[in-house]
Design a protein around this motif. Structure first.
Motif, mmCIF file in Angstrom:
data_model
loop_
_atom_site.group_PDB
_atom_site.id
_atom_site.type_symbol
_atom_site.label_atom_id
_atom_site.label_comp_id
_atom_site.label_asym_id
_atom_site.label_seq_id
_atom_site.Cartn_x
_atom_site.Cartn_y
_atom_site.Cartn_z
ATOM 1 N N ARG A 168 44.222 43.247 37.765
ATOM 2 C CA ARG A 168 45.697 43.221 37.837
ATOM 3 C C ARG A 168 46.306 43.901 36.614
ATOM 4 O O ARG A 168 47.288 44.628 36.721
ATOM 5 C CB ARG A 168 46.212 41.786 37.969
ATOM 6 C CG ARG A 168 46.251 41.285 39.410
ATOM 7 C CD ARG A 168 47.206 40.103 39.575
ATOM 8 N NE ARG A 168 46.743 38.931 38.878
ATOM 9 C CZ ARG A 168 45.867 38.047 39.357
ATOM 10 N NH1 ARG A 168 45.351 38.216 40.557
ATOM 11 N NH2 ARG A 168 45.503 37.010 38.650
ATOM 12 N N ARG A 169 45.722 43.654 35.430
ATOM 13 C CA ARG A 169 46.243 44.306 34.217
ATOM 14 C C ARG A 169 46.156 45.820 34.342
ATOM 15 O O ARG A 169 47.103 46.545 34.059
ATOM 16 C CB ARG A 169 45.467 43.826 32.991
ATOM 17 C CG ARG A 169 45.807 42.389 32.595
ATOM 18 C CD ARG A 169 44.855 41.879 31.524
ATOM 19 N NE ARG A 169 44.863 42.717 30.356
ATOM 20 C CZ ARG A 169 43.782 43.072 29.656
ATOM 21 N NH1 ARG A 169 42.606 42.626 29.996
ATOM 22 N NH2 ARG A 169 43.898 43.837 28.607
ATOM 23 N N GLU A 200 41.935 39.196 37.017
ATOM 24 C CA GLU A 200 43.013 39.406 36.046
ATOM 25 C C GLU A 200 42.899 40.765 35.353
ATOM 26 O O GLU A 200 43.905 41.437 35.128
ATOM 27 C CB GLU A 200 43.050 38.267 35.013
ATOM 28 C CG GLU A 200 44.350 38.284 34.218
ATOM 29 C CD GLU A 200 44.699 36.937 33.602
ATOM 30 O OE1 GLU A 200 44.656 35.922 34.322
ATOM 31 O OE2 GLU A 200 45.016 36.915 32.405
ATOM 32 N N ALA A 211 45.959 47.534 37.084
ATOM 33 C CA ALA A 211 46.833 47.964 38.187
ATOM 34 C C ALA A 211 48.289 48.029 37.736
ATOM 35 O O ALA A 211 49.006 48.985 38.046
ATOM 36 C CB ALA A 211 46.682 47.017 39.381
ATOM 37 N N ILE A 212 48.736 47.035 36.970
ATOM 38 C CA ILE A 212 50.116 47.021 36.467
ATOM 39 C C ILE A 212 50.349 48.238 35.578
ATOM 40 O O ILE A 212 51.317 48.983 35.747
ATOM 41 C CB ILE A 212 50.413 45.723 35.664
ATOM 42 C CG1 ILE A 212 50.409 44.503 36.578
ATOM 43 C CG2 ILE A 212 51.758 45.839 34.932
ATOM 44 C CD1 ILE A 212 50.378 43.161 35.827
ATOM 45 N N ARG A 229 42.414 50.427 41.920
ATOM 46 C CA ARG A 229 42.269 48.985 42.142
ATOM 47 C C ARG A 229 41.111 48.705 43.114
ATOM 48 O O ARG A 229 40.299 47.806 42.893
ATOM 49 C CB ARG A 229 43.583 48.435 42.693
ATOM 50 C CG ARG A 229 43.573 46.964 42.998
ATOM 51 C CD ARG A 229 44.935 46.518 43.505
ATOM 52 N NE ARG A 229 44.871 45.190 44.067
ATOM 53 C CZ ARG A 229 44.499 44.932 45.316
ATOM 54 N NH1 ARG A 229 44.173 45.910 46.126
ATOM 55 N NH2 ARG A 229 44.449 43.694 45.747
ATOM 56 N N TYR A 286 50.289 44.763 28.896
ATOM 57 C CA TYR A 286 49.024 44.498 29.583
ATOM 58 C C TYR A 286 47.890 45.464 29.238
ATOM 59 O O TYR A 286 46.801 45.369 29.796
ATOM 60 C CB TYR A 286 49.257 44.404 31.096
ATOM 61 C CG TYR A 286 50.056 43.163 31.404
ATOM 62 C CD1 TYR A 286 49.546 41.908 31.071
ATOM 63 C CD2 TYR A 286 51.326 43.230 31.953
ATOM 64 C CE1 TYR A 286 50.275 40.761 31.299
ATOM 65 C CE2 TYR A 286 52.067 42.082 32.191
ATOM 66 C CZ TYR A 286 51.530 40.847 31.859
ATOM 67 O OH TYR A 286 52.250 39.719 32.079
ATOM 68 N N VAL A 332 51.152 38.667 34.920
ATOM 69 C CA VAL A 332 49.800 39.015 35.366
ATOM 70 C C VAL A 332 49.118 37.854 36.112
ATOM 71 O O VAL A 332 48.148 38.036 36.805
ATOM 72 C CB VAL A 332 48.942 39.493 34.168
ATOM 73 C CG1 VAL A 332 48.512 38.317 33.308
ATOM 74 C CG2 VAL A 332 47.753 40.314 34.623
ATOM 75 N N LYS A 333 49.687 36.671 35.986
ATOM 76 C CA LYS A 333 49.070 35.503 36.622
ATOM 77 C C LYS A 333 49.130 35.626 38.145
ATOM 78 O O LYS A 333 49.984 36.322 38.689
ATOM 79 C CB LYS A 333 49.797 34.217 36.201
ATOM 80 C CG LYS A 333 49.667 33.926 34.717
ATOM 81 C CD LYS A 333 48.281 33.426 34.375
ATOM 82 C CE LYS A 333 48.174 33.168 32.884
ATOM 83 N NZ LYS A 333 46.822 33.361 32.369
ATOM 84 N N ASP A 334 48.264 34.898 38.774
ATOM 85 C CA ASP A 334 48.170 34.939 40.223
ATOM 86 C C ASP A 334 49.449 34.408 40.874
ATOM 87 O O ASP A 334 49.855 33.283 40.637
ATOM 88 C CB ASP A 334 46.967 34.081 40.654
ATOM 89 C CG ASP A 334 46.575 34.368 42.077
ATOM 90 O OD1 ASP A 334 47.041 35.389 42.625
ATOM 91 O OD2 ASP A 334 45.798 33.585 42.633
ATOM 92 N N MET A 375 49.403 43.163 42.790
ATOM 93 C CA MET A 375 49.400 41.824 42.223
ATOM 94 C C MET A 375 48.586 40.830 43.060
ATOM 95 O O MET A 375 48.680 39.623 42.860
ATOM 96 C CB MET A 375 50.838 41.324 42.084
ATOM 97 C CG MET A 375 51.712 42.225 41.213
ATOM 98 S SD MET A 375 51.033 42.488 39.562
ATOM 99 C CE MET A 375 51.390 40.904 38.831
#
Lengths: 114, 141
Positions: free
Chosen positions: B40-41, B37, B43-44, B26, B117, A41-43, A63
């Motif tokens: 992104r969580r 973050e 979205a994943i 998103r 996530y 999950v990190k950039d 991402m």
């Protein structure tokens, strides 16, 4: 590291996103398995891959990645390049293999995310 | 902020469209100003789920509820169901087709990524009837 430096290190051709080459990236990820990219999950700034389909761009988009590097000189079709362009993602093509391309970037300080 | 409800019909016939709904969520989360973050969580979780819907279950319906504290994602399909849910949680276990693998998925990492996530995940599945996956992503957790 600026994306244009990545381009130089990889002797890469810019397929789209010329206007974003000044952007900074601090880490990269090399994978043909998109779920491996989605496992962190990190950039991560850059995705190096040998896979050529729309899900590569989707994964980079999810991402927040700024740049996709197509390895081993493969040619993506126009639709794929246009899709990356529409998402403001730089697409580069390097003649180097995945291993060599990742090694060259790592050697110059672009690390992975663990 | 009032609770926002988004709904998407996911087309199961066109693999190239997989991810469109996740992309839209998103975009909305970014407009609402959530941190990178958290987005992104979400979205994943949603993208892996959306890919699963397309490669295993001929598409389905996704409902997303957004409020200041959490993002709730409910993905319902009328596909074949999951025969062995315990195994499906394991990293590397897959029943995906070569087509899914060609896309860069189908390596048995989808559900593990969704579990990693999300703050809550629940799967209800019945063979021959379908599967519903519910996930909650808490903000700043």
């Amino acid at each position: 590291m600026q994306i244009k430096t990545v381009r130089d290190i990889l002797d890469a051709e810019v397929l789209c996103g010329e206007e974003y080459l000044d952007q900074e990236v601090s880490s990269a990820c090399g994978a043909d398995l998109m779920s491996d990219v989605l496992a962190f999950v990190k950039d991560q700034g850059i995705l190096l891959t040998g896979l050529l389909n729309l899900q590569v761009v989707r994964t980079a988009e999810m991402m927040d990645m700024k740049c996709i590097v197509i390895v081993r000189g493969k040619t993506p079709d126009e639709k794929l390049v246009d899709f990356a362009d529409s998402r403001s993602i730089v697409m580069l093509r390097t003649p180097y293999s995945m291993y060599t391309a990742c090694g060259r970037l790592y050697n110059d300080g672009l690390v992975g995310v663990e | 902020m009032e609770k926002i409800h988004l709904q998407y019909n996911v087309d199961g016939d066109d693999l190239t469209l997989a991810g469109e709904a996740s992309s839209d969520v998103r975009r909305v989360l970014r407009q609402l100003g959530f941190d990178a973050e958290t987005i992104r969580r979400a979205a994943i979780c949603m993208y892996e789920g959306e890919i699963n819907m397309v490669i295993h279950a001929y598409g389905g319906v996704i409902d997303v509820y957004i409020d200041p504290d959490s993002i709730e994602i409910i993905m319902a399909d009328t596909g074949p169901g999951i025969a062995d849910v315990e195994k499906a949680w394991q990293e590397g276990y897959t029943t995906a087709s070569q087509t899914a693998r060609d896309l860069g998925f189908g390596a048995g990492m989808g559900l593990p990524n969704m579990k990693r996530y999300s703050d809550f995940i629940d799967i209800e599945t019945e063979l021959g009837k379908g599967t519903t996956v519910k996930m909650i992503i808490k903000i700043n957790s």
